[in-house]
Scaffold this active site. Sequence first.
Site, PDB file in Angstrom:
ATOM      1  N   VAL A   1       7.352 -16.668  -8.371  1.00 51.74           N
ATOM      2  CA  VAL A   1       7.715 -16.152  -7.057  1.00 51.74           C
ATOM      3  C   VAL A   1       8.010 -14.659  -7.131  1.00 51.74           C
ATOM      4  O   VAL A   1       7.593 -13.871  -6.281  1.00 51.74           O
ATOM      5  CB  VAL A   1       8.936 -16.918  -6.489  1.00 51.74           C
ATOM      6  CG1 VAL A   1       9.459 -16.234  -5.225  1.00 51.74           C
ATOM      7  CG2 VAL A   1       8.558 -18.357  -6.179  1.00 51.74           C
TER       8      VAL A   1
ATOM      9  N   ILE B   1       4.774 -12.397  -7.497  1.00 53.13           N
ATOM     10  CA  ILE B   1       3.853 -12.254  -6.369  1.00 53.13           C
ATOM     11  C   ILE B   1       4.542 -11.471  -5.266  1.00 53.13           C
ATOM     12  O   ILE B   1       5.553 -11.905  -4.728  1.00 53.13           O
ATOM     13  CB  ILE B   1       3.414 -13.636  -5.837  1.00 53.13           C
ATOM     14  CG1 ILE B   1       2.649 -14.402  -6.920  1.00 53.13           C
ATOM     15  CG2 ILE B   1       2.544 -13.470  -4.591  1.00 53.13           C
ATOM     16  CD1 ILE B   1       2.326 -15.820  -6.530  1.00 53.13           C
TER      17      ILE B   1
ATOM     18  N   GLU C   1       5.098 -11.110  -2.040  1.00 57.20           N
ATOM     19  CA  GLU C   1       4.774 -11.854  -0.820  1.00 57.20           C
ATOM     20  C   GLU C   1       4.596 -10.958   0.400  1.00 57.20           C
ATOM     21  O   GLU C   1       3.834 -11.268   1.319  1.00 57.20           O
ATOM     22  CB  GLU C   1       5.874 -12.894  -0.523  1.00 57.20           C
ATOM     23  CG  GLU C   1       5.921 -14.046  -1.507  1.00 57.20           C
ATOM     24  CD  GLU C   1       6.743 -13.729  -2.745  1.00 57.20           C
ATOM     25  OE1 GLU C   1       6.908 -14.620  -3.577  1.00 57.20           O
ATOM     26  OE2 GLU C   1       7.215 -12.579  -2.876  1.00 57.20           O
TER      27      GLU C   1
ATOM     28  N   ASP D   1     -25.088  13.910  12.471  1.00 55.68           N
ATOM     29  CA  ASP D   1     -26.114  14.307  13.416  1.00 55.68           C
ATOM     30  C   ASP D   1     -25.782  15.710  13.904  1.00 55.68           C
ATOM     31  O   ASP D   1     -24.661  16.195  13.705  1.00 55.68           O
ATOM     32  CB  ASP D   1     -26.132  13.316  14.586  1.00 55.68           C
ATOM     33  CG  ASP D   1     -27.382  13.463  15.439  1.00 55.68           C
ATOM     34  OD1 ASP D   1     -28.310  14.170  15.012  1.00 55.68           O
ATOM     35  OD2 ASP D   1     -27.426  12.860  16.530  1.00 55.68           O
TER      36      ASP D   1
ATOM     37  N   ASN E   1      12.193  -9.827  -2.126  1.00 58.35           N
ATOM     38  CA  ASN E   1      10.766  -9.529  -1.975  1.00 58.35           C
ATOM     39  C   ASN E   1      10.339  -9.404  -0.517  1.00 58.35           C
ATOM     40  O   ASN E   1       9.435  -8.632  -0.195  1.00 58.35           O
ATOM     41  CB  ASN E   1       9.917 -10.594  -2.659  1.00 58.35           C
ATOM     42  CG  ASN E   1       9.949 -10.475  -4.176  1.00 58.35           C
ATOM     43  OD1 ASN E   1      10.594  -9.571  -4.717  1.00 58.35           O
ATOM     44  ND2 ASN E   1       9.276 -11.377  -4.865  1.00 58.35           N
TER      45      ASN E   1
ATOM     46  N   ASP F   1      12.583  -5.638   0.489  1.00 57.71           N
ATOM     47  CA  ASP F   1      11.325  -4.912   0.280  1.00 57.71           C
ATOM     48  C   ASP F   1      10.599  -4.696   1.596  1.00 57.71           C
ATOM     49  O   ASP F   1      10.027  -3.634   1.846  1.00 57.71           O
ATOM     50  CB  ASP F   1      10.417  -5.693  -0.676  1.00 57.71           C
ATOM     51  CG  ASP F   1      10.852  -5.515  -2.126  1.00 57.71           C
ATOM     52  OD1 ASP F   1      11.862  -4.833  -2.345  1.00 57.71           O
ATOM     53  OD2 ASP F   1      10.192  -6.072  -3.012  1.00 57.71           O
TER      54      ASP F   1
END
Length: 899
Positions: free
Chosen positions: A279, A282, A284, A326, A732, A736
Site C-alpha cells: 500500500v 503504490i 494511490e 502552415d 498517501n 499527499d
Amino acid sequence: MKAYQKTIPELFEFFQTSQKNGLSESDIPKRQQEYGKNEIQETGGRTWWMLFLKQFKSTLILILFMAALISWFTGHEVDTYVILAVILINTLIGFLQEWKAEKAVASLKSYLKTAAKVIRDGEKKTIPAAELVPGDIIILEEGDSIPADARLYLAKNLRAIEAPLTGESLPVNKSAIDLPDELPLADRKNTVYKGTFISGGYGRAIVTGTGMKTALGEIAHSLDSIKHGLTNFQKKTNELAKQMGLIAIISALTLFSVAYFIRKQNLDETLMIAIAALVSSIPEGLPAVLAIVLAIGAHNMSKQNAIVREFSATETLGAVTTIITDKTGTLTQNTLTVRKVMIPGEIPWEISGEGWSPIGNFHREGNITEIENQPVLEALLQVAAFSNNSDIHHDIESDSYVLLGDPTEGALLALARKGGVLPAKQTQRVKIDDLPFSATLKMRATLVQNGDVKEIFVIGAPEKIVDACTHMAHKNNTIPFEAAAKDDIRKQIEHWSGDAMRVIALAKKETTSNHDHLKDHDLTELTFLGIAGMIDPPRPDVKEAVDACHKAGIRVIMATGDHINTGIAIAKATHIITEEGNSSHLGLTETQLLQLDEKEFEKAIMETRVFARLTPQMKLRIATTLQAKGELIAMTGDGVNDAPALKKADVGVAMGIMGTDVARDAAQVVLADDNFSTIVKAIEEGRVVFNNVRQTSFFLLTTNFSEIVTLLSAIFMGLPIPLTATQILWLNLVTDGTCTTTMATEKGHGDELEQAPVNPKEKILNKSVVPFLIINAILMATLALSVFKYYLPEGIEKARTAAFVVMAFSQLFNMFNMRSLRHSAFTIGLFSNKWVNVGLIASVIIQVMIIDIPFFEDLFQFDPISFTEFVVFAALSSLILWMGELYKFLYHIRYNKKM
C-alpha cells in the site's frame, strides 16, 4: 466512368433529374435512405461514453485496481473503498476536461453555413445542406459554401477557393465543359467540391456525391488507416507505473522475507506487514494528481486560445522539438493587403492600413498624398474599384471587416476605398459587362459606360498587361509606352516579387464599339496605369514567437502549398530563416524532394526550413520522416488535405476559425485564434505542465520511498511497524493529495522557454533526481524512526502518533522543496503560490483534527499530543526544507547554474 467524365445529358439521365424541375420532394426520403445524410462522419469526434472509458486506459489505474483487490481479499474494506474513490475521481477529472474540450470545438463549428439553395419540384428552395441527395440541382453564388460534390452544367465567371481540399490558395476558374480524360482532382474544372467556397460568379450544378462519398469524405475515411499510438505523456506515465509496480513488489517481498524468515514473525502478522508495504509503495493519489495537473494546464491553455482535445497532449506540447507550420492564416494574417502602388515614371507610394479595412493613407517620401492631385493614381483606383466583383462589409459583432469574394479583388477594392473611390458614388459610370479572369490571358476586364464613352478596365498578371499596352498614362495625357519604360516596370515587378509581393497591373482604354459584351480580342492596345504590390503580411507577433522557439531549442519548419519564393520571403520576415543559420537549403518544392533518394530526402528534411507546393501525401511523409529521426513534432493545418499529417503528428494543431471540421477532428489541439504565437504559448504552458508532473511525481515518490525505508528499517531493527496500513493510506491520499493538488497550480518561473526541449525518451523518474530523492527519503525515515523509538516506551499508539505527525509535517516542508527542482524556494518566493499556502494551512488543521477529535483518534489509533510536541515535531520536520535548499545550492555550484 466517373461523374466528371460524363456528359450533362448522361448525368441527368443517370440521376433521373432535370435542370428545370430538379428532384421531386417525394423522391427524397428514398434517396436519403439509399445514400444517407450529407454529413462527414467525425473520425476524431468522441461520444461521452468513449471519453469516459478512455480514462481507464492507464497502467497506473490497473495497478490501483490490483491494490484495491488485494485490500478487499485481505479484509481491508476501508482501504478498498478509498482506492476505488481515487480511481473514480481521476476518471471524472479526465472525462470532464476532455468533454469540455469537445464542446468547445463543437462550438467553433457554429459559424459555418449549413444551408443549400436547391431546385425541387421546379421551385427554388433553401434547405439544410445535410438533406441534399445525389441528383439535387444546387444553385451556387458568390460567398456560398459548396454543400456537396457536384458537376457544373452552368457556370458564369465562376471561381472557387479550394484551399481546404487541395492547398491551392488562389481561386480556381470553373466551367461546365466536358472532361472525358482521367484527371487529378485539382484539374477537374467542371466539378465543385464539398467544403470549398465560391469566390465569384454564378453557377448551377447537379449533386454527384454526398457525405462520405465526397472527395472530402474520402480523405476523412482514409484517416481511419492512420493509427495514432500512445502519446509521449502516456508512454512516460505507463513507464512510471511499471517502475512503481516493480518497487511495490520488491518492497513487499523484501519485507515479507525479512519478517517471516529472519525475524520469525507469525504468518498473519507478516502478511499484514507485506500488505502495508504494498500500500505504501503504490502512490494511490498519483493518477488523480496527474489528471489535475493536466486539467489545470489545459484550462490555462484555453485562456491562451488553445483548446486541448486530447488530455495528455497538454504535456506532450512541452516536449515538442519541431513545429511544422502552415503559412497562410497561421504565420500570416490571411488577408491580401496592397502595400505599394507605382505609376510609370514616378516614385512608388507606400500604403498604410491592415486587412480589408478601408482605413489607410498613401505615403510618399514620408508625406501623405492627396488623391485629388494625382489624376493617374485616381484613374488606377477607379479601375481597381470597378473591375471588381468582391464586396467588403463591416461586421458589427466582431468589429472587423469581412470580405465576400476573391481575395485579390478584395485587396484592390480596399485600396480604392482608402483613396475615396467607391462605385456607389460614381453615378456617371455604369457597369455593362464583365469578363472573368482567363487562365490563358491571365487578365480580367470590365466594360463601363461613362456618359457617352465606353471604357474597358483591365487588371491581371503584370507581364501580360505590359505586353498588351501600347500607351501609358502620364499626368492628364497618354504617351507611347516605350521599351525603356516597359523595362523599368519589369524591373520593379521583379523587385517586388522577390519581396513576396503579388504584383497586379492595371490598365484601361476607351472603345467606340457598339456591342455590350467583352471579348478576348478587346484586351489589346491598352493604356498602362500602374502596378500594385500586395502581400499577406505576417502576424505582428509571429517573429517574436519564432525567436522564442529558437531560444527554446525548437526548430520551426514551414510547409505550404504556395510558391517557394513567397514561402522563403515570409520565412525570412518571421525569422524561420535567419542570416546566422539555415545556409544549407532555404527551401525546396515537392518536385525537388521527389527527385531525391531516401538518404538525400532525410538529409534535406533535417536541414531545410521551407517546403513549398506540397501535397497532403508529402506533408505526411515529412512528418513521418522527422518522427523516425527521433523528433517530437507539432503539426499545424486547417484544410482537409492537412488531416492525415495532423493525425500522424505527435501533436496535431488545427485552426479553429479557418480550419475544416475534418482537420479539427484529426487534431489534439485546436487554436481558437489561428495564431502561430498561440502554439508557442501552449508549448510554454506544456513545459510548465511537464515540470509540475515531474515535481508532483517526485513528491509522491519521496513520500512513498520514505515510508518503505521506515518500514524496512523498523523490521531490520526488530521494532514494531511504525505506521499502520490505514495511517499510510491517509498519508498517501489526504496529506499527499492536499499537497500535490496545490502543487499542480504552480505557475511557470519565467525560464521555461530558455531550456532545451525535454528529451521525448526521458522518463519522469530518472537518474538526475535519484540523489535528491534518496537524501530526502532517508532523512524523513530517520526523523520518523527517531521519534517513534523515543516514544515507544510510552506505548505503541503514542509512538505511531509521533512518527505519523513527523512524517506528515516532513511532507509539508518537502512540498516547498518540490515546487521547483531547479530554483530555491526562497528565490521563487516561499509563499508566492497562494494555493500552496492554503494547502499548507488546510493540512495542518486536518492533522490536528484527526489526532484531537475522539472519533478520528479511535479510527486511526492515535494518542493525543501536546502543543509543545507539535511545535517540536514541526521544527524537526523542517530539516527537509533546509536539506533541500543545501542540495540545490551545492548542485548549482557544481554545474554553475543559477538558483
